[in-house]
Design an enzyme around this catalytic site. Structure first.
Site, short mmCIF file in Angstrom:
data_model
loop_
_atom_site.label_atom_id
_atom_site.label_comp_id
_atom_site.label_asym_id
_atom_site.label_seq_id
_atom_site.Cartn_x
_atom_site.Cartn_y
_atom_site.Cartn_z
N ASP A 140 -4.77 -2.09 -3.67
CA ASP A 140 -5.69 -1.56 -4.69
C ASP A 140 -6.54 -2.67 -5.33
O ASP A 140 -7.09 -2.48 -6.41
CB ASP A 140 -4.93 -0.74 -5.74
CG ASP A 140 -3.99 -1.59 -6.60
OD1 ASP A 140 -3.74 -2.75 -6.24
OD2 ASP A 140 -3.51 -1.07 -7.62
N GLY A 159 2.18 2.77 -2.85
CA GLY A 159 2.16 3.52 -4.12
C GLY A 159 1.34 4.80 -4.06
O GLY A 159 0.49 4.99 -3.19
N ALA A 167 0.82 -1.22 0.00
CA ALA A 167 0.00 0.00 0.00
C ALA A 167 0.85 1.26 0.00
O ALA A 167 0.47 2.27 0.57
CB ALA A 167 -0.92 -0.02 1.22
N ASN A 212 -29.44 28.89 22.71
CA ASN A 212 -28.54 28.09 23.55
C ASN A 212 -27.13 28.65 23.61
O ASN A 212 -26.29 28.12 24.31
CB ASN A 212 -28.51 26.65 23.03
CG ASN A 212 -28.00 26.57 21.60
OD1 ASN A 212 -28.19 27.51 20.83
ND2 ASN A 212 -27.36 25.48 21.26
N ARG A 260 -2.03 6.88 -11.89
CA ARG A 260 -3.12 6.90 -12.87
C ARG A 260 -4.42 7.50 -12.34
O ARG A 260 -5.34 7.79 -13.08
CB ARG A 260 -3.35 5.47 -13.41
CG ARG A 260 -2.24 5.00 -14.32
CD ARG A 260 -2.22 3.49 -14.46
NE ARG A 260 -1.54 2.85 -13.34
CZ ARG A 260 -1.36 1.53 -13.23
NH1 ARG A 260 -1.84 0.72 -14.17
NH2 ARG A 260 -0.74 1.01 -12.19
N ASN A 295 -2.75 -11.59 -14.37
CA ASN A 295 -2.29 -11.76 -12.99
C ASN A 295 -3.08 -10.80 -12.11
O ASN A 295 -3.19 -9.62 -12.42
CB ASN A 295 -0.80 -11.43 -12.94
CG ASN A 295 -0.28 -11.28 -11.52
OD1 ASN A 295 -0.77 -11.95 -10.61
ND2 ASN A 295 0.71 -10.41 -11.34
N LYS A 307 -30.40 19.67 17.43
CA LYS A 307 -28.97 19.38 17.69
C LYS A 307 -28.79 18.96 19.13
O LYS A 307 -29.26 19.64 20.04
CB LYS A 307 -28.14 20.62 17.41
CG LYS A 307 -26.66 20.36 17.50
CD LYS A 307 -25.89 21.50 18.13
CE LYS A 307 -25.93 21.45 19.65
NZ LYS A 307 -25.04 22.40 20.30
N GLY A 329 -0.78 -7.45 -15.91
CA GLY A 329 0.27 -8.37 -16.31
C GLY A 329 -0.39 -9.61 -16.92
O GLY A 329 -1.41 -10.09 -16.42
C1 UD1 Z 1 0.45 -5.24 -10.61
C2 UD1 Z 1 1.19 -6.45 -11.21
C3 UD1 Z 1 0.42 -6.92 -12.43
C4 UD1 Z 1 -1.01 -7.27 -12.06
C5 UD1 Z 1 -1.68 -6.12 -11.33
C6 UD1 Z 1 -3.00 -6.59 -10.75
C7 UD1 Z 1 3.58 -6.04 -10.77
C8 UD1 Z 1 4.87 -5.63 -11.37
N1 UD1 Z 1 2.53 -6.04 -11.60
O1 UD1 Z 1 0.48 -4.21 -11.57
O2 UD1 Z 1 1.04 -8.05 -12.98
O3 UD1 Z 1 -1.74 -7.61 -13.21
O4 UD1 Z 1 -0.88 -5.63 -10.26
O5 UD1 Z 1 -3.73 -5.57 -10.18
O6 UD1 Z 1 3.54 -6.38 -9.62
N2 UD1 Z 1 3.27 -0.78 -4.49
C9 UD1 Z 1 4.09 -0.52 -3.42
N3 UD1 Z 1 5.37 -0.14 -3.65
C10 UD1 Z 1 5.89 0.00 -4.90
C11 UD1 Z 1 5.03 -0.28 -6.00
C12 UD1 Z 1 3.73 -0.66 -5.77
O7 UD1 Z 1 3.67 -0.63 -2.27
O8 UD1 Z 1 7.07 0.33 -5.01
C13 UD1 Z 1 1.88 -1.21 -4.25
C14 UD1 Z 1 0.85 -0.24 -4.82
O9 UD1 Z 1 0.52 0.76 -3.88
C15 UD1 Z 1 -0.31 -1.16 -5.13
C16 UD1 Z 1 0.34 -2.50 -5.42
O10 UD1 Z 1 1.64 -2.42 -4.90
O11 UD1 Z 1 -1.18 -1.28 -4.02
C17 UD1 Z 1 0.37 -2.81 -6.92
O12 UD1 Z 1 1.11 -1.81 -7.58
P1 UD1 Z 1 0.62 -1.17 -8.94
O13 UD1 Z 1 1.59 -0.12 -9.33
O14 UD1 Z 1 -0.79 -0.78 -8.85
O15 UD1 Z 1 0.81 -2.41 -9.89
P2 UD1 Z 1 0.07 -2.68 -11.28
O16 UD1 Z 1 0.73 -1.89 -12.34
O17 UD1 Z 1 -1.38 -2.55 -11.13
CA CA Z 2 -2.72 -1.87 -9.53
#
Ligand code: UD1
Ligand code: CA
Length: 472
Positions: free
Chosen positions: A105, A12, A10, A389, A16, A172, A354, A142
């Site tokens: 996410d 990131g 969590a 009041n 996007r 994935n 209230k 992925g």
């Molecule tokens: C990732 C997968 C992808 C899959 C998808 C599913 C990888 C490289 N790719 O892509 O294969 O189809 O999820 O939803 O894993 N996060 C961190 N630290 C970081 C990077 C990310 O904590 O340095 C966390 C983000 O906050 C997020 C989760 O990891 O909650 C996934 O990262 P995100 O960048 O959303 O990966 P996707 O591109 O969606």
């Molecule tokens: Ca994601």
């Protein structure tokens, strides 16, 4: 089954989403996404949950309730999902068993799917098992590469994939079960040779396959539950899905929803049988509504408890309120926090309440402000009554005992107490306590001047006549 630990990613920012706010803090049905994921993790009763935080770390931490099982680790540089998982190594140093990796996410995943993943992983004695699903539009995810025997080869990110690979519709989901020793050993071999120059957790799959480890995949029954939320569009899709599910559950349990596409009911709301919910209603937070209630259009109710047979007429706002059986609220009423409306009481149009309680069967039907007041049973509050009041510095209470009759346009200058059965004459400004059964009247005596109005009319008419004559 082996012991279980969960890692939740969590950290990131969620580029996007184009938001100032970290992705996992964005809400679904009024609750931050991350909470859904933490709840799923807790439901599996693991020994430990490690949440990897980074962006707005403190805010993310603050929205998760404290538990001795949950620990937080900060990822300094966001170098990718593999780097994120690696941060949990220290926290799991004393642990041996299976590690479940969840994404902050991917909030809609079902507990059943996670249990299925863990069961399959353990029964097959796998080193790594992950959840995949087949979808019509796989863009952004992925892709899962398999050989001619359908054995997994690796996962390739969209950005690194060839035109051909992008056509693969099996994706994935980012949910993995892995043996701890294997996981952290393999992570050391992950390189950042990809378009994003990031360490990808998905590389562990390829490392496992190459090392002749046991790798498996299970499929999610319903693709919606494993959708990743990366954009505002996906956020809205998830919201719509959750909302629809909640409304269906309610309808199956005997609640009438007149127009499900325009009704907004949060996940922690309960509604009893034979209640009717009109459109454009928002029921939020932890709210319970009893049986046989009717909630008319344009009503918002937050963190409140309604008994049975309550009627909330059009356009009301109710927050942190408690409403007894068969009470009626509205139209156009506001119940601000800590209002208790007892059995059979009636709060009518343009009435604001209230931090007050209104006793059984009491009525305030029109244009009133009731603040910091305790009102007994069977009290009638006339139109335009106001509890004054606040003196600009402090708030003061008004107490109105049972069966008091308050005439219209009365002001109570608090603190003040009105004894049982007293009558307040209309238009009074009450500054002193009123004894039980007394009449209180505080208004200037009326004077009637006979013929005054007629004389004025004649005077005005004669002066108008003079003006006309002059103008000729
Ligand atoms: C990732 C997968 C992808 C899959 C998808 C599913 C990888 C490289 N790719 O892509 O294969 O189809 O999820 O939803 O894993 N996060 C961190 N630290 C970081 C990077 C990310 O904590 O340095 C966390 C983000 O906050 C997020 C989760 O990891 O909650 C996934 O990262 P995100 O960048 O959303 O990966 P996707 O591109 O969606
Ligand atoms: Ca994601």
């Amino acid at each position: 089954m082996k012991s279980l630990a969960v890692i939740i990613l969590a950290a990131g920012i969620g580029k996007r989403l184009r938001s100032k706010k970290a992705k996992v803090l964005h809400t679904l049905a009024g609750e931050p996404m991350i909470r859904y994921v933490v709840r799923k993790a807790i439901s599996l009763a693991p020994l430990k949950i490690v949440v990897i935080i980074g962006n707005q770390a403190e805010e993310v931490k603050a929205c998760i309730s404290e538990s001795p099982k949950i620990s937080f680790v900060k990822q300094k540089d966001l170098l990718g999902t593999a780097n994120a998982v690696q941060q949990a190594e220290k926290s799991l140093s004393g642990f041996n068993g299976t590690v479940l990796i969840l994404s902050g996410d991917v909030p809609l995943v079902k507990e059943g799917s996670l249990r299925f993943l863990l069961r399959d992983h353990s029964e097959r004695g796998n080193d790594l098992t992950f959840i995949t699903t087949v979808i019509t539009d796989p863009s952004g995810y992925g892709r899962v590469l398999r050989d001619a025997y359908s054995r997994i080869i690796r996962v390739i990110e969209e950005r690194d994939a060839t035109e051909e690979e992008r056509k693969i519709r099996e994706i994935n989901t980012g949910i993995y079960a892995a043996e701890k020793e294997f996981l952290f050993r393999s992570l050391k071999g992950v390189k950042r040779e990809n378009v994003q120059s990031e360490y990808y957790i998905t590389d562990v799959i390829e490392i496992a396959v190459r090392g002749k480890k046991r790798v498996g995949a299970v499929s999610a029954e319903n693709p919606v539950e494993v959708m990743g939320i990366n954009t505002r569009k996906e956020l809205a899709d998830a919201e719509r899905y959750l909302r629809g599910k909640k409304l269906n559950d309610l309808m199956l349990n005997g609640v009438t929803i007149i127009d499900p596409s325009n009704t907004y009911i949060g996940p922690s709301v309960s509604i009893g049988r034979d209640s009717i919910i009109y459109p454009n209603t928002f029921l939020e937070g932890v709210t319970s509504i009893g049986e046989d209630c009717v909630i008319y259009p344009n009503v918002r109710i937050i963190d409140s408890r309604l008994g049975d047979g309550v009627v909330v007429k059009d356009s009301c706002l109710i927050a942190k309120g408690e409403i007894g059986n068969r009470a009626t609220i509205g139209p156009f009423a506001q119940l601000r926090p800590e209002s208790v409306i007892k059995k059979g009481a009636k709060i009518g149009n343009f009435v604001e309440v209230k931090k007050s309680s209104v006793g059984e069967g009491s009525k305030a039907m029109h244009l009133s402000y009731i603040g910091d007041a305790t009102i007994g049973k069977g009290v009638n509050i006339g139109a335009g009554t106001i509890t004054c009041n606040y003196d600009g510095f402090s708030k003061y209470p008004t107490v109105i005992e049972d069966e008091v009759f308050v005439g219209s346009d009365t002001q109570f200058i608090a603190p003040v107490r009105i004894g049982k059965g007293a009558v307040i004459a209309a238009g009074s400004t009450i500054t002193m306590d009123v004894p039980k059964d007394a009449l209180a009247m505080s208004r200037v005596d009326q004077v009637n001047r006979k013929g005054w109005a007629l004389k004025r009319k004649l005077r005005v008419q004669s002066s108008e006549l003079k003006v006309k004559k002059r103008k000729g």
